[in-house]
Design a protein around this motif. Structure first.
Motif, PDB file in Angstrom:
ATOM      1  N   THR A  92     -16.621  -0.172 -11.162  1.00  0.00           N
ATOM      2  CA  THR A  92     -16.370  -1.400 -12.007  1.00  0.00           C
ATOM      3  C   THR A  92     -16.444  -1.248 -13.467  1.00  0.00           C
ATOM      4  O   THR A  92     -17.135  -0.295 -14.085  1.00  0.00           O
ATOM      5  CB  THR A  92     -17.528  -2.219 -11.505  1.00  0.00           C
ATOM      6  N   GLY A  93     -15.297  -1.592 -14.208  1.00  0.00           N
ATOM      7  CA  GLY A  93     -15.359  -1.258 -15.810  1.00  0.00           C
ATOM      8  C   GLY A  93     -14.690  -0.326 -16.118  1.00  0.00           C
ATOM      9  O   GLY A  93     -14.664   0.006 -17.522  1.00  0.00           O
ATOM     10  N   VAL A  94     -14.236   0.454 -15.295  1.00  0.00           N
ATOM     11  CA  VAL A  94     -13.447   1.736 -15.805  1.00  0.00           C
ATOM     12  C   VAL A  94     -11.872   1.642 -15.613  1.00  0.00           C
ATOM     13  O   VAL A  94     -11.313   1.074 -14.760  1.00  0.00           O
ATOM     14  CB  VAL A  94     -13.794   2.997 -14.787  1.00  0.00           C
ATOM     15  N   GLY A  95     -11.349   1.836 -16.956  1.00  0.00           N
ATOM     16  CA  GLY A  95      -9.806   1.432 -16.845  1.00  0.00           C
ATOM     17  C   GLY A  95      -9.138   2.494 -15.956  1.00  0.00           C
ATOM     18  O   GLY A  95      -9.336   3.241 -15.410  1.00  0.00           O
ATOM     19  N   PRO A  96      -7.503   1.868 -15.946  1.00  0.00           N
ATOM     20  CA  PRO A  96      -6.526   2.592 -14.924  1.00  0.00           C
ATOM     21  C   PRO A  96      -6.196   3.998 -15.144  1.00  0.00           C
ATOM     22  O   PRO A  96      -5.501   4.657 -14.480  1.00  0.00           O
ATOM     23  CB  PRO A  96      -5.235   1.448 -14.899  1.00  0.00           C
ATOM     24  N   ASP A  97      -6.417   4.449 -16.569  1.00  0.00           N
ATOM     25  CA  ASP A  97      -6.054   5.717 -16.791  1.00  0.00           C
ATOM     26  C   ASP A  97      -7.003   6.747 -16.387  1.00  0.00           C
ATOM     27  O   ASP A  97      -6.620   7.749 -16.327  1.00  0.00           O
ATOM     28  CB  ASP A  97      -5.954   5.779 -18.528  1.00  0.00           C
ATOM     29  N   ALA A  98      -8.160   6.365 -16.200  1.00  0.00           N
ATOM     30  CA  ALA A  98      -9.209   7.325 -15.513  1.00  0.00           C
ATOM     31  C   ALA A  98      -8.770   7.849 -14.152  1.00  0.00           C
ATOM     32  O   ALA A  98      -8.086   7.122 -13.499  1.00  0.00           O
ATOM     33  CB  ALA A  98     -10.512   6.681 -15.433  1.00  0.00           C
ATOM     34  N   PRO A  99      -9.074   8.937 -13.587  1.00  0.00           N
ATOM     35  CA  PRO A  99      -8.693   9.409 -12.402  1.00  0.00           C
ATOM     36  C   PRO A  99      -9.564   8.415 -11.206  1.00  0.00           C
ATOM     37  O   PRO A  99     -10.546   7.884 -11.744  1.00  0.00           O
ATOM     38  CB  PRO A  99      -9.194  10.867 -12.395  1.00  0.00           C
ATOM     39  N   GLN A 100      -8.913   8.405 -10.121  1.00  0.00           N
ATOM     40  CA  GLN A 100      -9.484   7.879  -9.112  1.00  0.00           C
ATOM     41  C   GLN A 100     -10.824   8.811  -8.519  1.00  0.00           C
ATOM     42  O   GLN A 100     -10.631   9.778  -8.942  1.00  0.00           O
ATOM     43  CB  GLN A 100      -8.639   7.806  -7.893  1.00  0.00           C
ATOM     44  N   SER A 158       0.830  -1.343  -0.076  1.00  0.00           N
ATOM     45  CA  SER A 158      -0.033   0.080  -0.143  1.00  0.00           C
ATOM     46  C   SER A 158       0.690   1.267  -0.040  1.00  0.00           C
ATOM     47  O   SER A 158       2.000   1.154   0.342  1.00  0.00           O
ATOM     48  CB  SER A 158      -0.823   0.113   1.040  1.00  0.00           C
ATOM     49  N   GLU A 159       0.289   2.402  -0.426  1.00  0.00           N
ATOM     50  CA  GLU A 159       0.757   3.409  -0.446  1.00  0.00           C
ATOM     51  C   GLU A 159      -0.312   4.802   0.393  1.00  0.00           C
ATOM     52  O   GLU A 159      -1.375   4.188   0.171  1.00  0.00           O
ATOM     53  CB  GLU A 159       1.133   4.202  -1.748  1.00  0.00           C
ATOM     54  N   PRO A 160       0.173   5.905   0.610  1.00  0.00           N
ATOM     55  CA  PRO A 160      -0.720   6.757   1.275  1.00  0.00           C
ATOM     56  C   PRO A 160      -2.184   6.850   0.298  1.00  0.00           C
ATOM     57  O   PRO A 160      -3.118   7.116   0.927  1.00  0.00           O
ATOM     58  CB  PRO A 160       0.164   7.994   1.436  1.00  0.00           C
ATOM     59  N   HIS A 161      -1.874   7.159  -0.907  1.00  0.00           N
ATOM     60  CA  HIS A 161      -2.987   7.173  -1.701  1.00  0.00           C
ATOM     61  C   HIS A 161      -3.751   5.785  -2.492  1.00  0.00           C
ATOM     62  O   HIS A 161      -4.450   6.023  -3.190  1.00  0.00           O
ATOM     63  CB  HIS A 161      -2.465   8.326  -2.860  1.00  0.00           C
ATOM     64  N   ALA A 162      -3.008   4.932  -1.986  1.00  0.00           N
ATOM     65  CA  ALA A 162      -3.385   3.645  -2.827  1.00  0.00           C
ATOM     66  C   ALA A 162      -3.458   2.397  -1.762  1.00  0.00           C
ATOM     67  O   ALA A 162      -2.212   1.757  -1.416  1.00  0.00           O
ATOM     68  CB  ALA A 162      -2.453   3.364  -3.966  1.00  0.00           C
ATOM     69  N   GLY A 215      -1.903   0.945 -14.509  1.00  0.00           N
ATOM     70  CA  GLY A 215      -2.791  -0.070 -13.824  1.00  0.00           C
ATOM     71  C   GLY A 215      -1.935  -1.094 -13.104  1.00  0.00           C
ATOM     72  O   GLY A 215      -0.640  -1.024 -13.222  1.00  0.00           O
ATOM     73  N   THR A 216      -2.527  -2.222 -12.979  1.00  0.00           N
ATOM     74  CA  THR A 216      -1.999  -3.557 -12.268  1.00  0.00           C
ATOM     75  C   THR A 216      -0.812  -4.171 -13.326  1.00  0.00           C
ATOM     76  O   THR A 216      -0.160  -4.899 -12.738  1.00  0.00           O
ATOM     77  CB  THR A 216      -3.164  -4.404 -11.885  1.00  0.00           C
ATOM     78  N   ASP A 256      -2.717   2.039  -8.427  1.00  0.00           N
ATOM     79  CA  ASP A 256      -2.414   3.240  -8.346  1.00  0.00           C
ATOM     80  C   ASP A 256      -1.085   3.622  -7.545  1.00  0.00           C
ATOM     81  O   ASP A 256      -0.724   4.897  -7.494  1.00  0.00           O
ATOM     82  CB  ASP A 256      -3.722   4.439  -7.609  1.00  0.00           C
ATOM     83  N   ILE A 257      -0.397   2.688  -7.267  1.00  0.00           N
ATOM     84  CA  ILE A 257       0.847   3.200  -6.858  1.00  0.00           C
ATOM     85  C   ILE A 257       1.873   3.529  -7.726  1.00  0.00           C
ATOM     86  O   ILE A 257       1.824   3.388  -8.678  1.00  0.00           O
ATOM     87  CB  ILE A 257       1.689   1.473  -6.207  1.00  0.00           C
ATOM     88  N   THR A 258       2.719   4.483  -7.032  1.00  0.00           N
ATOM     89  CA  THR A 258       3.632   5.360  -7.689  1.00  0.00           C
ATOM     90  C   THR A 258       5.206   5.132  -7.390  1.00  0.00           C
ATOM     91  O   THR A 258       5.973   6.040  -7.954  1.00  0.00           O
ATOM     92  CB  THR A 258       3.107   6.727  -7.569  1.00  0.00           C
TER      93      THR A 258
END
Lengths: 594, 594
Positions: free
Chosen positions: B335-343, A164-168, A221-222, A174-176
């Protein structure tokens, strides 16, 4: 010294129910016998009792302290982890090729239950190290294994899992944290992690962090996450610890419970140290680039079953302590008895018996569940028939989110009842039960929250695999129901089969909705309904294993089965009705009305 | 400063639902108006926010300490209790003849909700003092009232309720504290008490203990218990504090939560002090000899509703805090939204919305329940028609164990969900929700445990009174269902009526069993089933009160109603089935099999 766990129940589950003796006949476990298993269980009980239990409260009251440089723990933790490693437990589940005992996972689970029941905060250090070491044996290059495994197994180095990270937190996509490749094949890591248990301490010469990070240009992403081994102190070619790596702490987290395990916010590569003369935490790639998350997830089943086991052990020890209190504490009289009669023990009151029997049904049901899953791990590792191995793995996939979440929910409920049995006394630090309740509240959060387990079960294990996992589970449940049909437990067999039919029917309704959001909106309810069905099945299994024995212990198994079928399994019907209804109350809710 | 409670919801409940304006037209409350009520609510909000909330965490971290002589609290507690008394809140619910504001109980409950939400540990000192003072106005001789009431209302003296003893908690029949009559009409008390909140401190010049004890030759059991006023310091005829009375502390209890309210083990008459030159705690009889328990119980309804209110406030503030967090904290994607979209914020996830809406349905349902009960107190005190007064009292009797237990169970569940919404953060002391969870865990224990409430409801309020109380409740539920029939909530009306019918049917089955032990064996289940039915009814009431308003606030009321009817009320069916079955699993359980 109060009893912390039931040796008798562990024996029942392993030998009267799971037929561990036949397991020990398979080649993989042939070095073991009933005698060696008995010995290792006794050793676990003894070390847990002598080295773990005595400082459980002290480590809670004197929680870890960070002075800006060093994390301070009560000294007993170090002694306990040392005793654990010296007895060989760090290596117990590993294969002989790694210097392990090659102990069956189910037997090792029974051992770990003792340590968790005694002191879950201290056992955390051992558990993380073993999970880390286990991962290395599967994914790390031989030279990394060579350098790091043995010191971890001997307890000289301890391990962490730094995800985990502070925002993830729940969302690892979303890890950076960055990992920059170096000319010598190593990497330099830069980033902040959060919620890292055992992330710093003075218990060992070194700390081996397994860190998720991104390499330059990795996909979003993952699919762009890699796994690195990052030691706190660099290790020389001769195995000695050398220069300090660029790993520091931003601080530690102060928790409601589980305080014995320090929880940290580590910082990698911010220049607190300058290995080789410059900032950056030296790290070694584990496995393949961008395949870090799958590597981590190969350990996830066992880590999640491990959480379920910890939750179970806390529930179990709370049950035994509240039972001991209820047998001794005099309070009140039965309904209809006048004030001149002497007071009776709490256990004479039906409502107290209800609270005790409920606890028993939760904690013994949970222990059966986690040991059953561990047995599936053993089957997958030891059966010859590839189809049987595949079936064990399929079942393990479906049962793992349940083995993680059900004990985390219901053994916490058991701890709540344990407090209630003690009344005001249970709410004070004069008794252990309030600590167990606080400690256990972590378990629905870490290693994937309760909600994440629901998505894993329904989204990944049920809907994605076309029903194969659920089908394998249904077959085992039906087999138990068949065996019980015509016996004294025949009505329970019918009830179980009927709830199973309804679950399968409702699963079909959910799967056919065509709306992915709606399908997953009540994944948590699906998880909880399936969990109760599974534990009911395992109670029927225990009833069957107890057949033909008329002593108090086996009568207790029957009483708890009766309790579960009359008072717990019926809770599933409204949950399944809700799922079948396609209710959109929470899905369509406009957050502004909250 | 985060929001601790919803002013808007209090206004809705008091004015849009309970029609408090018509209450204020009755002679007893004629001095009040919507404006004065708004003013007193704003004053409560302001003092709670400015003087109670800021030290809530500090009083938890720096829990009360006893050095063998003195109990030390953080200094902010004294300031807060002073601000509370200075604003007139100690006297607010009392009649004008006692110098009180004669504020309706329902309005005063809304005020107290602010103090509990802000800091339940500090508000405990005020609450106990008010309960004590209230009892004195009803039962004490005029000269006792004269001497002790005014200093309590001004906050110079604070109060306790000293009932339990080390060997007699739930079972007050077994108390052994002795009260020996003296020639001057006073008594000398000798004995030990346990679990006495606010039993010693330096917040006030004096502490007024209300103590249950036995006089020589008193009958065994509850019919031989008398009530005494025992001040920590004797009060001279001119009202000044004089000699120290023989009241000391054996120690204090260290609790999991609710730490701000010191919990003590006082000792009366062991010679720590020698008033008048000899040991023995000087006490004054309150009311009639041997009638101490009934006197104490005249306050019990309000004390128990007060516990329910405290539990509600803790649940409510936790809900609002987890909601604020869920609106701000970014984590993951739908659900279903890709990793490039914002959190997205947590609140965008259906499972998080489920946890928030569940909390809303629990805490707003609980607040409606306790304010409804307080309104019945007001009706009993202000209606002209004796039959209407009798009906209000009958209803209050049935609803009180529910008003105590339902919020204690479900607002604790709300606090559990609040932690879960925050995830790891919620498990740390960086956020308030873990403290609310620990604080709230006391509420199912004190002022009569959860099990005791079940026995009170089923044993005393339902079975003993021939069904009159339950009939009055059923009439009100049916009236609401009738009003909802034919509206958009028609299906909820049907569902409610059907569960009510089933409850009445099952009550008949239980009542006709003829076996007193069996009738009461599942009193807790009866309590929980009835509680859920009652709260469903109050949600339908809120839906009806919200009709014709299409804004977000009223939409929220409808969403929570929908949640409660689709996901909570269905839980009642298996409970009622169990009660109807006459199950003997826990009743007949041989404790040796546990």
């Amino acid at each position: 010294m109060s009893v912390i766990l039931s040796r008798r129940d562990l024996e029942f589950l392993l030998f009267e129910w799971l037929d561990t003796e036949s397991l020990l006949e398979r080649p993989r476990f042939a070095e073991h016998s009933r005698d060696t298993v008995d010995d290792v269980l006794r050793l676990a009980e003894q070390i847990a009792t002598d080295h773990f239990a005595p400082h459980n409260r002290k480590a809670d009251l004197e929680e870890p302290r960070f002075d800006g440089t060093t994390v301070h723990l009560v000294p007993e933790v170090k002694e306990a982890v040392r005793a654990f490693a010296d007895a060989g437990f760090m290596a117990a589940p590993l294969g002989e090729e790694f210097g392990g005992m090659q102990l069956p996972s189910s037997v090792f689970g029974a051992c770990m239950a003792w340590f968790h029941a005694a002191n879950v905060g201290t056992s955390g250090y051992a558990l993380l190290t073993m999970a880390n070491a286990n991962l290395l044996t599967v994914h790390a290059a031989p030279e990394l294994v060579e350098r790091f495994l043995e010191p971890m197994l001997s307890g000289r180095f301890l391990g962490t899992m730094a995800l985990s990270e502070p925002h993830a937190g729940s969302n690892l996509a979303d890890i950076t944290t960055r990992a920059e490749p170096q000319d010598d094949g190593t990497f330099r890591l830069f980033g902040r992690k959060m919620w890292i248990s055992a992330g710093d301490h003075e218990l060992s010469e070194n700390i081996v962090h397994l860190v998720l990070a991104r390499t330059p240009g990795a996909p979003a992403g993952t699919r762009g996450i890699s796994l690195f081994l990052v030691p706190k102190v660099l290790v020389e070619d001769d195995g000695s610890v050398g220069e300090r790596n660029d790993v520091a702490l931003a601080g530690i987290n102060h928790k409601m419970g589980f305080r014995g395990t320090v929880n940290t916010a580590p910082v990698f590569g911010d220049g607190a140290f300058t290995p080789g003369g410059r900032p950056g935490a030296v790290g070694y790639l584990v496995g393949t680039e961008n395949r870090g998350l799958p590597a981590m997830f190969t350990m996830m089943n066992e880590a999640r079953i491990g959480v379920g086991l910890g939750a179970t052990a806390l529930g179990y020890t709370g049950y035994l302590k509240s039972l001991a209190y209820a047998r001794e504490r005099l309070q009140g009289r039965p309904t209809g008895v006048g004030p001149d009669a002497p007071q009776v023990p709490l256990v004479e009151h039906p409502d107290v018996r209800r609270m005790l029997l409920a606890q028993k049904s939760y904690v013994e049901g949970a222990l059966a569940l986690v040991l059953y899953c561990s047995r599936l791990v053993d089957d997958a590792a030891s059966l010859d028939d590839p189809a049987a191995v595949a079936e064990a793995e399929l079942l393990l996939g479906v049962l793992t989110p349940i083995a993680k979440s059900w004990p985390s929910q219901w053994c916490l409920a058991a701890n709540d009842l344990a407090i209630q049995v003690l009344g005001g006394a249970g709410y004070t630090r004069d008794h252990d039960v309030e600590q167990h309740y606080r400690d256990n509240r972590l378990n629905p959060i870490h290693e994937g929250t309760h909600g994440i387990q629901g998505l894993d079960l329904l989204g990944r294990k049920v809907l994605l695999d076309g029903g194969a996992g659920l089908g394998a589970l249904a077959a085992r449940i039906r087999a138990a129901a068949s065996r019980a049909t015509g016996t004294e437990a025949g009505s329970y067999a019918d009830q179980l089969a009927s709830v199973l039919d309804r679950l399968l029917e409702v699963t079909g309704v959910v799967a056919s909705s065509g709306d992915q959001q709606l399908m997953l909106a009540d994944a948590t309810t699906y998880l909880e309904a399936t969990g109760h069905l599974v534990v009911a099945w395992l109670w029927l299994e225990q009833w069957l294993a107890a057949e033909g024995h008329a002593d108090a212990f086996h009568d207790g198994k029957r009483a708890a089965t009766r309790y579960f079928f009359t008072r717990e399994l019926p809770k599933v019907a409204p949950m399944l009705d809700l799922l079948a209804s396609g209710d959109r109350t929470t899905l369509d809710l406009d957050p502004r009305v909250l």
